[in-house]
Design a protein around this motif. Structure first.
Motif, PDB file in Angstrom:
ATOM      1  N   LEU A 195       0.810  -1.220   0.000  1.00 48.55           N
ATOM      2  CA  LEU A 195       0.000   0.000   0.000  1.00 48.55           C
ATOM      3  C   LEU A 195       0.840   1.265   0.000  1.00 48.55           C
ATOM      4  CD1 LEU A 195      -2.993  -0.734   2.425  1.00 48.55           C
ATOM      5  CD2 LEU A 195      -2.720  -1.287   0.014  1.00 48.55           C
ATOM      6  N   PHE A 196       2.006   1.235   0.640  1.00 47.40           N
ATOM      7  CA  PHE A 196       2.810   2.436   0.837  1.00 47.40           C
ATOM      8  C   PHE A 196       3.921   2.624  -0.182  1.00 47.40           C
ATOM      9  CE2 PHE A 196       0.575   2.683   4.736  1.00 47.40           C
ATOM     10  CZ  PHE A 196       0.747   3.967   5.245  1.00 47.40           C
ATOM     11  N   ALA A 197       4.319   1.576  -0.884  1.00 44.71           N
ATOM     12  CA  ALA A 197       5.498   1.658  -1.751  1.00 44.71           C
ATOM     13  C   ALA A 197       5.393   2.777  -2.785  1.00 44.71           C
ATOM     14  CB  ALA A 197       5.731   0.318  -2.445  1.00 44.71           C
ATOM     15  N   ASP A 198       4.214   2.985  -3.356  1.00 46.09           N
ATOM     16  CA  ASP A 198       4.055   3.969  -4.418  1.00 46.09           C
ATOM     17  C   ASP A 198       3.751   5.374  -3.913  1.00 46.09           C
ATOM     18  OD1 ASP A 198       4.583   2.098  -6.363  1.00 46.09           O
ATOM     19  OD2 ASP A 198       2.476   1.650  -6.765  1.00 46.09           O
ATOM     20  N   LEU A 199       3.654   5.549  -2.598  1.00 45.97           N
ATOM     21  CA  LEU A 199       3.460   6.891  -2.053  1.00 45.97           C
ATOM     22  C   LEU A 199       4.762   7.679  -2.166  1.00 45.97           C
ATOM     23  CD1 LEU A 199       1.462   6.188   1.240  1.00 45.97           C
ATOM     24  CD2 LEU A 199       0.565   7.035  -0.928  1.00 45.97           C
ATOM     25  N   PRO A 200       4.667   9.013  -2.242  1.00 46.50           N
ATOM     26  CA  PRO A 200       5.898   9.814  -2.257  1.00 46.50           C
ATOM     27  C   PRO A 200       6.623   9.730  -0.920  1.00 46.50           C
ATOM     28  CG  PRO A 200       3.965  11.219  -2.053  1.00 46.50           C
ATOM     29  CD  PRO A 200       3.450   9.843  -2.329  1.00 46.50           C
ATOM     30  N   LEU A 201       7.858  10.185  -0.914  1.00 45.73           N
ATOM     31  CA  LEU A 201       8.649  10.164   0.315  1.00 45.73           C
ATOM     32  C   LEU A 201       7.968  10.938   1.431  1.00 45.73           C
ATOM     33  CD1 LEU A 201      11.252   9.594   1.929  1.00 45.73           C
ATOM     34  CD2 LEU A 201      12.238  11.641   0.863  1.00 45.73           C
ATOM     35  N   MET A 202       7.418  12.105   1.101  1.00 46.64           N
ATOM     36  CA  MET A 202       6.690  12.932   2.061  1.00 46.64           C
ATOM     37  C   MET A 202       5.239  13.006   1.608  1.00 46.64           C
ATOM     38  SD  MET A 202       9.210  13.759   4.054  1.00 46.64           S
ATOM     39  CE  MET A 202       8.602  15.134   5.048  1.00 46.64           C
ATOM     40  N   GLN A 203       4.326  12.705   2.524  1.00 44.01           N
ATOM     41  CA  GLN A 203       2.909  12.630   2.176  1.00 44.01           C
ATOM     42  C   GLN A 203       2.110  13.698   2.912  1.00 44.01           C
ATOM     43  OE1 GLN A 203       2.710   8.649   3.775  1.00 44.01           O
ATOM     44  NE2 GLN A 203       4.780   8.679   2.980  1.00 44.01           N
ATOM     45  N   ASP A 204       1.237  14.370   2.193  1.00 45.16           N
ATOM     46  CA  ASP A 204       0.344  15.350   2.802  1.00 45.16           C
ATOM     47  C   ASP A 204      -0.766  14.636   3.568  1.00 45.16           C
ATOM     48  OD1 ASP A 204       1.029  18.207   1.688  1.00 45.16           O
ATOM     49  OD2 ASP A 204       1.216  16.839  -0.015  1.00 45.16           O
ATOM     50  N   VAL A 205      -0.985  15.092   4.807  1.00 40.63           N
ATOM     51  CA  VAL A 205      -2.038  14.528   5.648  1.00 40.63           C
ATOM     52  C   VAL A 205      -2.623  15.658   6.494  1.00 40.63           C
ATOM     53  CG1 VAL A 205      -0.836  12.306   5.770  1.00 40.63           C
ATOM     54  CG2 VAL A 205      -0.537  13.974   7.622  1.00 40.63           C
ATOM     55  N   LEU A 206      -3.673  15.350   7.231  1.00 46.99           N
ATOM     56  CA  LEU A 206      -4.220  16.263   8.230  1.00 46.99           C
ATOM     57  C   LEU A 206      -4.061  15.616   9.596  1.00 46.99           C
ATOM     58  CD1 LEU A 206      -5.868  18.828   9.047  1.00 46.99           C
ATOM     59  CD2 LEU A 206      -7.884  17.331   8.994  1.00 46.99           C
ATOM     60  N   GLU A 207      -3.436  16.343  10.513  1.00 42.68           N
ATOM     61  CA  GLU A 207      -3.337  15.883  11.902  1.00 42.68           C
ATOM     62  C   GLU A 207      -4.417  16.577  12.732  1.00 42.68           C
ATOM     63  OE1 GLU A 207      -1.384  13.536  12.736  1.00 42.68           O
ATOM     64  OE2 GLU A 207       0.477  13.620  11.571  1.00 42.68           O
ATOM     65  N   PHE A 208      -5.053  15.831  13.627  1.00 39.87           N
ATOM     66  CA  PHE A 208      -6.020  16.438  14.553  1.00 39.87           C
ATOM     67  C   PHE A 208      -6.275  15.428  15.670  1.00 39.87           C
ATOM     68  CE2 PHE A 208      -9.610  18.779  16.143  1.00 39.87           C
ATOM     69  CZ  PHE A 208      -9.401  20.088  15.712  1.00 39.87           C
ATOM     70  N   HIS A 209      -5.357  15.384  16.644  1.00 38.10           N
ATOM     71  CA  HIS A 209      -5.491  14.366  17.690  1.00 38.10           C
ATOM     72  C   HIS A 209      -4.788  14.810  18.969  1.00 38.10           C
ATOM     73  CE1 HIS A 209      -1.288  12.871  17.193  1.00 38.10           C
ATOM     74  NE2 HIS A 209      -1.471  13.303  15.955  1.00 38.10           N
ATOM     75  N   ARG A 210      -5.326  14.324  20.084  1.00 37.94           N
ATOM     76  CA  ARG A 210      -4.709  14.521  21.404  1.00 37.94           C
ATOM     77  C   ARG A 210      -3.890  13.301  21.811  1.00 37.94           C
ATOM     78  NH1 ARG A 210     -10.010  16.387  22.215  1.00 37.94           N
ATOM     79  NH2 ARG A 210     -10.203  18.600  22.787  1.00 37.94           N
ATOM     80  N   ASP A 211      -4.448  12.113  21.599  1.00 34.80           N
ATOM     81  CA  ASP A 211      -3.773  10.875  21.989  1.00 34.80           C
ATOM     82  C   ASP A 211      -2.821  10.432  20.894  1.00 34.80           C
ATOM     83  OD1 ASP A 211      -5.300  10.979  24.245  1.00 34.80           O
ATOM     84  OD2 ASP A 211      -6.540   9.240  23.781  1.00 34.80           O
ATOM     85  N   VAL A 212      -1.860   9.606  21.286  1.00 36.80           N
ATOM     86  CA  VAL A 212      -0.874   9.097  20.331  1.00 36.80           C
ATOM     87  C   VAL A 212      -0.635   7.612  20.588  1.00 36.80           C
ATOM     88  CG1 VAL A 212       0.291  11.320  20.131  1.00 36.80           C
ATOM     89  CG2 VAL A 212       1.113   9.654  21.802  1.00 36.80           C
ATOM     90  N   ILE A 213      -0.091   6.956  19.588  1.00 37.48           N
ATOM     91  CA  ILE A 213       0.353   5.573  19.764  1.00 37.48           C
ATOM     92  C   ILE A 213       1.761   5.647  20.333  1.00 37.48           C
ATOM     93  CG2 ILE A 213       0.809   3.382  18.606  1.00 37.48           C
ATOM     94  CD1 ILE A 213      -1.216   4.499  16.404  1.00 37.48           C
TER      95      ILE A 213
END
Length: 250
Positions: free
Chosen positions: A128-146
């Motif tokens: 799933l990830f191999a063809d993604l660019p090195l840096m990917q645009d996303v939206l962060e919106f969270h208090r908790d983390v893994i």
């Protein structure tokens, strides 16, 4: 035959959004279950894949949201059964918690706004990830983390603030700490509901023009990812090679 995907929605404020459009465009049929309202299947029998969405609660807010325990059990079962599984933000945290990871409030505070996440080495060989660019645009919106990944997880993407941004458990279960499914209206509602989280973003992060540019970039990157997830669920895309065994399931 259409690929059937069960979509678990823990919170009314976090719908499947653009991700649902991409999945159906790729040939999937979605069965959306609103947790606490709709009957939740105990397993994914009859489905080819599972998507678990986000929410404003914490992964172990069982007292207020007792259905979270059922969602964690469902994620545990789908992962053990090798069902194509995708958890988004809270969904990713629930997947981590269900398979032996640790989720807690972010020690550096919330993470919010448009962000770039970077691929880790293992991502270049992931279906799933191999063809993604090195840096990917996303939206962060969270208090908790893994805070700690499951013992048998593979890290796929990171940010400097919180490193566990994307991961795979086993061969077909994926967790994302960030959002890819949003629309401007969805984000506007979150900003109004959680101003403390929104306040940590850069100035102008939630301006209409900024959100429109971000969503255009997210669409370009993550629409093909959604198609690959449907192919993984359908069995036409081979799963990741993972020689490790003994996956701990909680």
């Amino acid at each position: 035959m259409s690929t059937r995907i069960l979509v678990v929605q823990p919170d009314t404020s976090v719908p499947v959004g653009a991700l649902g459009d991409w999945l159906t465009e790729a040939g999937a049929t979605l069965d959306v279950k609103l947790a606490g309202v709709d009957d939740m299947p105990a397993d994914a029998d009859g489905y080819d894949g599972l998507v678990c969405l986000g929410g404003g609660m914490s992964a172990f807010d069982d007292e207020t949201h007792p259905y979270l325990a059922d969602i964690r059990q469902l994620l545990s079962r789908t992962t053990a059964a090798g069902v194509a599984t995708l958890g988004v933000c809270l969904g990713g945290q629930l997947l981590a918690a269900a398979t032996g990871g640790v989720v807690r409030p972010g020690p550096e505070g919330p993470e919010a706004g448009p962000q770039l996440v970077s691929k880790k080495d293992a991502a270049w060989k992931d279906p799933l990830f191999a063809d993604l660019p090195l840096m990917q645009d996303v939206l962060e919106f969270h208090r908790d983390v893994i805070d700690r990944l499951p013992a048998q997880a593979t890290l796929l993407a990171s940010t400097p603030l919180y490193p566990h941004q994307a991961f795979r458990v086993g061969r077909r279960a994926y967790g994302l700490q960030f959002h890819i499914e949003t629309t401007r209206d969805i984000v506007d509602a979150w900003v109004a509901r959680s101003p403390d989280v929104a306040a940590v973003a850069k100035p102008g992060a939630f301006d209409a023009d900024t959100l429109d540019r971000m969503h255009a970039d997210i669409d370009e990157t993550w629409r093909p990812f959604a198609r690959r997830f449907v192919d993984l669920a359908a069995g036409t895309l081979p799963p990741a090679e993972d020689p490790r065994r003994g996956l701990p399931l909680a």
